[in-house]
Scaffold this active site. Structure first.
Site, PDB file in Angstrom:
ATOM      1  CB  CYS A  69       6.138  -2.617  16.319  1.00 29.06           C
ATOM      2  SG  CYS A  69       7.792  -2.171  15.793  1.00 29.06           S
TER       3      CYS A  69
ATOM      4  N   GLY B 236       6.819  -1.939   6.256  1.00 23.96           N
ATOM      5  CA  GLY B 236       8.197  -2.424   6.249  1.00 23.96           C
ATOM      6  C   GLY B 236       9.207  -1.546   6.947  1.00 23.96           C
ATOM      7  CD  GLU B 237      13.463  -0.458   9.898  1.00 21.19           C
ATOM      8  OE1 GLU B 237      12.643  -0.026  10.714  1.00 21.19           O
ATOM      9  OE2 GLU B 237      14.343   0.266   9.368  1.00 21.19           O
TER      10      GLU B 237
ATOM     11  CG  ASN C 253      -3.539   6.221  13.548  1.00 18.88           C
ATOM     12  OD1 ASN C 253      -4.331   7.120  13.827  1.00 18.88           O
ATOM     13  ND2 ASN C 253      -2.340   6.468  13.038  1.00 18.88           N
TER      14      ASN C 253
ATOM     15  CB  CYS D 286       2.882  -1.860  13.766  1.00 22.97           C
ATOM     16  SG  CYS D 286       3.011  -1.589  11.999  1.00 22.97           S
TER      17      CYS D 286
ATOM     18  CB  CYS E  48       0.906   6.276  11.379  1.00 20.38           C
ATOM     19  SG  CYS E  48       1.678   7.713  10.755  1.00 20.38           S
TER      20      CYS E  48
ATOM     21  CB  SER F 115       9.880   4.229  15.359  1.00 24.96           C
ATOM     22  OG  SER F 115       9.381   4.638  14.114  1.00 24.96           O
TER      23      SER F 115
ATOM     24  CB  CYS G 232       3.033   7.426   3.346  1.00 28.81           C
ATOM     25  SG  CYS G 232       3.518   6.203   4.557  1.00 28.81           S
TER      26      CYS G 232
ATOM     27  CD  GLU H   3      -2.972  -1.265   2.172  1.00 33.64           C
ATOM     28  OE1 GLU H   3      -4.041  -1.822   1.910  1.00 33.64           O
ATOM     29  OE2 GLU H   3      -2.716  -0.819   3.301  1.00 33.64           O
TER      30      GLU H   3
ATOM     31  CB  CYS I 109       7.147  -5.005   8.913  1.00 32.93           C
ATOM     32  SG  CYS I 109       8.608  -4.300   9.734  1.00 32.93           S
TER      33      CYS I 109
ATOM     34  CB  SER J 252      10.208   6.389   9.339  1.00 37.02           C
ATOM     35  OG  SER J 252       9.787   5.974  10.623  1.00 37.02           O
TER      36      SER J 252
ATOM     37  CG  HIS K 230       7.252   4.000  19.268  1.00 32.78           C
ATOM     38  ND1 HIS K 230       6.892   5.203  18.715  1.00 32.78           N
ATOM     39  CD2 HIS K 230       7.388   3.147  18.215  1.00 32.78           C
ATOM     40  CE1 HIS K 230       6.822   5.080  17.405  1.00 32.78           C
ATOM     41  NE2 HIS K 230       7.118   3.853  17.074  1.00 32.78           N
TER      42      HIS K 230
END
Ligand code: SAH
Ligand code: SF4
Length: 364
Positions: free
Chosen positions: A117, A167-168, A300, A120, A343, A221, A106, A93, A113, A199, A223
């Site tokens: 996390c 993804g990372e 989110n 996510c 996000c 990131s 984005c 996406e 990924c 990111s 957190h």
């Protein structure tokens, strides 16, 4: 098409080598890149400044193709989400976020990924594979074919690109760096280095390895203000702890102009988990000697997680505490949540997830 080369899979350097291998001068690479990335042309016959016999040879050995759009969803706030088909039943996406005076795209860098996390949606999908360059830069190309290519200096229909989709990015380094080069190149998307952002969840050694080699904006990131909590939220923290990651960030920033000396710290606010006043204070203390801007992202929600978004008051209180400590704090507004485009809500379609051991083997 099997034996043919997709020119979108070639980095700038590889495009030059490819032209030389055809007995051409390297400047042909610039001409090809301009046609592809500034005019959106994929048909060699339309490339009028390339002589006819070369066009015929190009047609024989290569093609130009971005992944196809399978669905397009438009949010009531103007955000657009595209699902792109990258073969094998997998979908990734891409999200376009219009804001005053700019359009931020984005993009995704992996199918799912491997970091996993706990908050996510992408992490919950597992991981299948890294995206190829044509599948990364092809997202920008597809979006541009919807909103416009930028073939003049003034008008840039896509003004910012952030690698904050699925993804990372630092676990798919080569194509990610080649994509950054194309985003920055005057012969391709010609974006300013401050308008391209990677990111990362904190792959410290990879971040160290690119310091001074590529110059784009960096977002980390974080957190959590301490290792115990961060490891619960981001399993990668067991491998590279906060101190190691912040050292790598300092190193990267010290060799970068794109960041104007400051890294963006992303902090997802999870109700009752990492959003207390004490945690805000601890975060401020942790970051006291790091030049940074703090970007607070209220969680989110999505179906794969039980975390909740904190109330507006809690978000405000957390932000105020940090501001009083002297930090620049931004609250990321939620965009596109009615179409699951905000996000951490990107799911795509991840088939044949790899098991953990296989992920470890495939990571770098
Ligand atoms: N893998 C990279 C980039 C993609 S994620 C990274 O983790 O940095 C982009 C941002 O969205 C990250 O800061 C991530 O932590 C955040 N995010 C993930 N899930 C979220 C959610 N459900 N709500 C809000 N932000 C989320
Ligand atoms: Fe991967 Fe980033 Fe999601 Fe973590 S937040 S699972 S690193 S995409």
């Amino acid at each position: 098409m099997e034996n043919k080369v997709n020119l979108m899979d070639l980095s700038i350097e590889e495009m030059k080598d490819f032209c030389v291998s055809l007995g051409e001068k390297p400047f042909r690479a610039q001409q090809l890149m301009r046609w592809i990335y500034q005019f959106g042309v994929t048909d060699f016959d339309l490339m009028t400044n390339i002589k006819k016999d070369l066009r015929a040879r190009l047609k024989e050995c290569c093609f130009i193709k971005a992944p196809e759009v399978v669905t397009e969803q438009k949010s009531r706030d103007g955000t657009v989400k595209w699902a792109l088909d990258i073969g094998g039943g997998q979908l990734v996406e891409t999200v376009l976020i219009p804001e005053d005076g700019r359009n931020t795209l984005c993009i995704s860098t992996q199918v799912g990924c491997p970091v996993g996390c706990v908050f996510c949606r992408t992490g919950a999908s597992g991981f299948n594979r890294n995206l190829k360059l044509s599948e990364i830069i092809g997202q920008v190309w597809r979006a541009a074919s919807c909103v416009g290519f930028s073939n003049n200096e003034e008008h840039k229909p896509i003004s910012n690109v952030v690698m904050m989709g699925m993804g990372e990015p630092l676990y798919n380094l080569k194509p990610v760096l080649s994509a950054c080069e194309l985003l920055l190149s005057d012969y391709a998307f010609a974006l300013s280095k401050r308008r391209v952002t990677i990111s990362t969840s904190g792959v410290a050694p990879v971040l160290n390895s690119i310091a001074g080699k590529i110059d784009v904006a960096l977002a980390l990131s974080l957190h959590a203000p301490d290792d115990e909590l961060r490891s619960k939220l981001i399993p990668l923290n067991d491998k590279y702890n906060i101190a190691e990651v912040l050292d790598a960030v300092r190193n990267y920033i010290s060799k970068s102009n794109a960041n104007c000396g400051k890294v963006t710290i992303e902090y997802v606010l999870l109700d009752g988990v990492n959003d207390s006043l004490d945690q805000a204070k601890a975060l401020g203390k942790l970051l006291s000697d790091l030049p940074c801007k703090i970007n607070l992202i209220p969680f989110n929600p999505h179906e794969a997680s039980e975390y909740r978004k904190p109330s507006g008051n809690r978000v405000e209180r957390f932000a105020r505490e940090l501001m009083e400590m002297g930090f620049t704090v931004m609250k990321r507004s939620t965009r596109g949540d009615d179409i699951a485009a905000a996000c951490g809500q990107l799911a795509g379609q991840v088939k044949n997830r790899l098991k953990t051991a296989a992920i470890e083997a495939k990571r770098i």
